[in-house]
Write a protein that holds these residues in place. Structure first.
Motif, PDB file in Angstrom:
ATOM      1  N   ASN A 177      23.868  31.859  22.330  1.00 57.26           N
ATOM      2  CA  ASN A 177      23.596  30.566  22.975  1.00 57.26           C
ATOM      3  C   ASN A 177      23.572  29.378  22.021  1.00 57.26           C
ATOM      4  O   ASN A 177      23.044  28.329  22.352  1.00 57.26           O
ATOM      5  CB  ASN A 177      22.271  30.607  23.766  1.00 57.26           C
ATOM      6  N   GLN A 178      24.125  29.564  20.794  1.00 55.76           N
ATOM      7  CA  GLN A 178      24.157  28.451  19.841  1.00 55.76           C
ATOM      8  C   GLN A 178      25.147  27.392  20.316  1.00 55.76           C
ATOM      9  O   GLN A 178      26.245  27.709  20.766  1.00 55.76           O
ATOM     10  CB  GLN A 178      24.561  28.957  18.450  1.00 55.76           C
ATOM     11  N   LYS A 179      24.758  26.128  20.235  1.00 58.09           N
ATOM     12  CA  LYS A 179      25.618  25.016  20.649  1.00 58.09           C
ATOM     13  C   LYS A 179      26.838  24.986  19.740  1.00 58.09           C
ATOM     14  O   LYS A 179      26.722  25.038  18.529  1.00 58.09           O
ATOM     15  CB  LYS A 179      24.824  23.699  20.549  1.00 58.09           C
ATOM     16  N   VAL A 180      28.026  24.915  20.346  1.00 57.53           N
ATOM     17  CA  VAL A 180      29.278  24.907  19.589  1.00 57.53           C
ATOM     18  C   VAL A 180      29.760  23.465  19.454  1.00 57.53           C
ATOM     19  O   VAL A 180      29.776  22.713  20.425  1.00 57.53           O
ATOM     20  CB  VAL A 180      30.345  25.764  20.313  1.00 57.53           C
ATOM     21  N   ASP A 181      30.157  23.097  18.247  1.00 57.42           N
ATOM     22  CA  ASP A 181      30.699  21.768  17.988  1.00 57.42           C
ATOM     23  C   ASP A 181      32.152  21.744  18.472  1.00 57.42           C
ATOM     24  O   ASP A 181      33.020  22.368  17.875  1.00 57.42           O
ATOM     25  CB  ASP A 181      30.606  21.449  16.486  1.00 57.42           C
ATOM     26  N   GLU A 182      32.386  21.028  19.578  1.00 61.19           N
ATOM     27  CA  GLU A 182      33.724  20.985  20.198  1.00 61.19           C
ATOM     28  C   GLU A 182      34.797  20.502  19.223  1.00 61.19           C
ATOM     29  O   GLU A 182      35.911  21.032  19.208  1.00 61.19           O
ATOM     30  CB  GLU A 182      33.710  20.077  21.444  1.00 61.19           C
ATOM     31  N   ASP A 183      34.479  19.478  18.414  1.00 61.93           N
ATOM     32  CA  ASP A 183      35.457  18.953  17.455  1.00 61.93           C
ATOM     33  C   ASP A 183      35.864  20.020  16.448  1.00 61.93           C
ATOM     34  O   ASP A 183      37.042  20.168  16.116  1.00 61.93           O
ATOM     35  CB  ASP A 183      34.897  17.725  16.713  1.00 61.93           C
ATOM     36  N   MET A 184      34.878  20.773  15.969  1.00 59.07           N
ATOM     37  CA  MET A 184      35.152  21.851  15.006  1.00 59.07           C
ATOM     38  C   MET A 184      36.060  22.911  15.635  1.00 59.07           C
ATOM     39  O   MET A 184      36.963  23.413  14.994  1.00 59.07           O
ATOM     40  CB  MET A 184      33.844  22.515  14.547  1.00 59.07           C
ATOM     41  N   GLU A 185      35.779  23.232  16.898  1.00 62.61           N
ATOM     42  CA  GLU A 185      36.583  24.244  17.586  1.00 62.61           C
ATOM     43  C   GLU A 185      38.033  23.783  17.734  1.00 62.61           C
ATOM     44  O   GLU A 185      38.961  24.573  17.582  1.00 62.61           O
ATOM     45  CB  GLU A 185      35.984  24.582  18.957  1.00 62.61           C
ATOM     46  N   LEU A 186      38.232  22.490  18.026  1.00 62.59           N
ATOM     47  CA  LEU A 186      39.591  21.947  18.142  1.00 62.59           C
ATOM     48  C   LEU A 186      40.318  22.005  16.808  1.00 62.59           C
ATOM     49  O   LEU A 186      41.505  22.357  16.752  1.00 62.59           O
ATOM     50  CB  LEU A 186      39.554  20.504  18.666  1.00 62.59           C
ATOM     51  N   ILE A 187      39.604  21.673  15.727  1.00 65.67           N
ATOM     52  CA  ILE A 187      40.208  21.735  14.393  1.00 65.67           C
ATOM     53  C   ILE A 187      40.593  23.182  14.075  1.00 65.67           C
ATOM     54  O   ILE A 187      41.685  23.445  13.573  1.00 65.67           O
ATOM     55  CB  ILE A 187      39.245  21.161  13.324  1.00 65.67           C
ATOM     56  N   LEU A 188      39.699  24.121  14.412  1.00 67.44           N
ATOM     57  CA  LEU A 188      39.975  25.545  14.186  1.00 67.44           C
ATOM     58  C   LEU A 188      41.240  25.967  14.938  1.00 67.44           C
ATOM     59  O   LEU A 188      42.110  26.642  14.389  1.00 67.44           O
ATOM     60  CB  LEU A 188      38.779  26.407  14.612  1.00 67.44           C
ATOM     61  N   GLU A 189      41.362  25.545  16.206  1.00 66.19           N
ATOM     62  CA  GLU A 189      42.549  25.876  17.004  1.00 66.19           C
ATOM     63  C   GLU A 189      43.823  25.307  16.362  1.00 66.19           C
ATOM     64  O   GLU A 189      44.860  25.973  16.357  1.00 66.19           O
ATOM     65  CB  GLU A 189      42.409  25.344  18.433  1.00 66.19           C
ATOM     66  N   GLU A 190      43.723  24.079  15.836  1.00 67.42           N
ATOM     67  CA  GLU A 190      44.886  23.470  15.171  1.00 67.42           C
ATOM     68  C   GLU A 190      45.291  24.271  13.935  1.00 67.42           C
ATOM     69  O   GLU A 190      46.481  24.476  13.692  1.00 67.42           O
ATOM     70  CB  GLU A 190      44.576  22.018  14.777  1.00 67.42           C
ATOM     71  N   ILE A 191      44.307  24.718  13.165  1.00 64.53           N
ATOM     72  CA  ILE A 191      44.593  25.528  11.972  1.00 64.53           C
ATOM     73  C   ILE A 191      45.274  26.831  12.384  1.00 64.53           C
ATOM     74  O   ILE A 191      46.255  27.257  11.769  1.00 64.53           O
ATOM     75  CB  ILE A 191      43.306  25.803  11.155  1.00 64.53           C
ATOM     76  N   ILE A 192      44.772  27.455  13.444  1.00 63.01           N
ATOM     77  CA  ILE A 192      45.365  28.706  13.940  1.00 63.01           C
ATOM     78  C   ILE A 192      46.823  28.468  14.335  1.00 63.01           C
ATOM     79  O   ILE A 192      47.714  29.236  13.944  1.00 63.01           O
ATOM     80  CB  ILE A 192      44.547  29.288  15.118  1.00 63.01           C
ATOM     81  N   GLU A 193      47.080  27.405  15.094  1.00 59.57           N
ATOM     82  CA  GLU A 193      48.463  27.087  15.503  1.00 59.57           C
ATOM     83  C   GLU A 193      49.368  26.887  14.295  1.00 59.57           C
ATOM     84  O   GLU A 193      50.500  27.377  14.269  1.00 59.57           O
ATOM     85  CB  GLU A 193      48.479  25.822  16.373  1.00 59.57           C
ATOM     86  N   GLU A 194      48.848  26.152  13.296  1.00 58.65           N
ATOM     87  CA  GLU A 194      49.613  25.879  12.081  1.00 58.65           C
ATOM     88  C   GLU A 194      49.940  27.189  11.347  1.00 58.65           C
ATOM     89  O   GLU A 194      51.082  27.407  10.926  1.00 58.65           O
ATOM     90  CB  GLU A 194      48.772  24.967  11.185  1.00 58.65           C
TER      91      GLU A 194
END
Length: 176
Positions: free
Chosen positions: A94-111
């Protein structure tokens, strides 16, 4: 004493296999990973140094192996750039997830996927120093881990005829 080498345990597994009409038994994992079709945990009887032994095997698709490695690399890069990033497996429930961090992570994965930074090939890792029998970590280039895939693997592994594909592969995530 490693019970995977115990003749009584081996006979019990053979009987269970015979009962199920196949050359292995599935092991139910707590985390439900096997439900995806990309992963299976099973046990079978094989030979090791001239004696019967229980092999405790986990088998995954090459795609699953690739996505795990891509995710690990993406998290490593996130941690370098954003020291306050908390890795997925270190998060509290139940830890609050930082949406911006998650988007950056997704971009790194795509790259990483686009640049094919991570490449994988079929493998079988044998772990002799295992708590139960001999451990096998297997990754095969198949769409799904099915009864047929497991059966064929065991037959070829036990016959010494298993041939792994040495080709390096890279995958892309399916878009949601």
């Amino acid at each position: 004493m490693n019970e995977g080498f115990d003749p009584e345990e081996i006979e019990a597994l053979k009987a269970e296999c015979q009962e199920e009409g196949q050359n292995y038994v599935l092991v139910e994992d707590e985390d439900g990973m096997g439900d995806s079709g990309e992963f299976a945990h099973f046990q079978f009887v094989g030979m090791h140094e001239g004696k019967e032994v229980i092999y405790d095997a986990v088998m995954g698709t090459l795609r699953l192996n690739h996505s795990s490695l891509v995710f690990e690399e993406a998290e490593t890069r996130m941690k370098k750039s954003y020291p306050n990033y908390i890795e997925f497996d270190r998060r509290k429930p139940n830890q609050k997830v930082d949406e911006d961090m998650e988007l950056i992570l997704e971009e790194i994965i795509e790259e990483l996927e686009e640049e094919e930074v991570i490449q994988v090939k079929e493998f079988v890792e044998i772990e002799n120093d295992f708590e139960y029998g001999i451990g096998l970590d297997i990754s095969l280039n198949v769409e799904e881990i099915t009864h047929e895939v497991i059966t064929k693997f065991i037959e070829e592994f036990n016959a010494g005829t298993l041939k792994l594909d040495p080709t390096l592969y890279s995958f892309r995530s399916e878009e949601e």
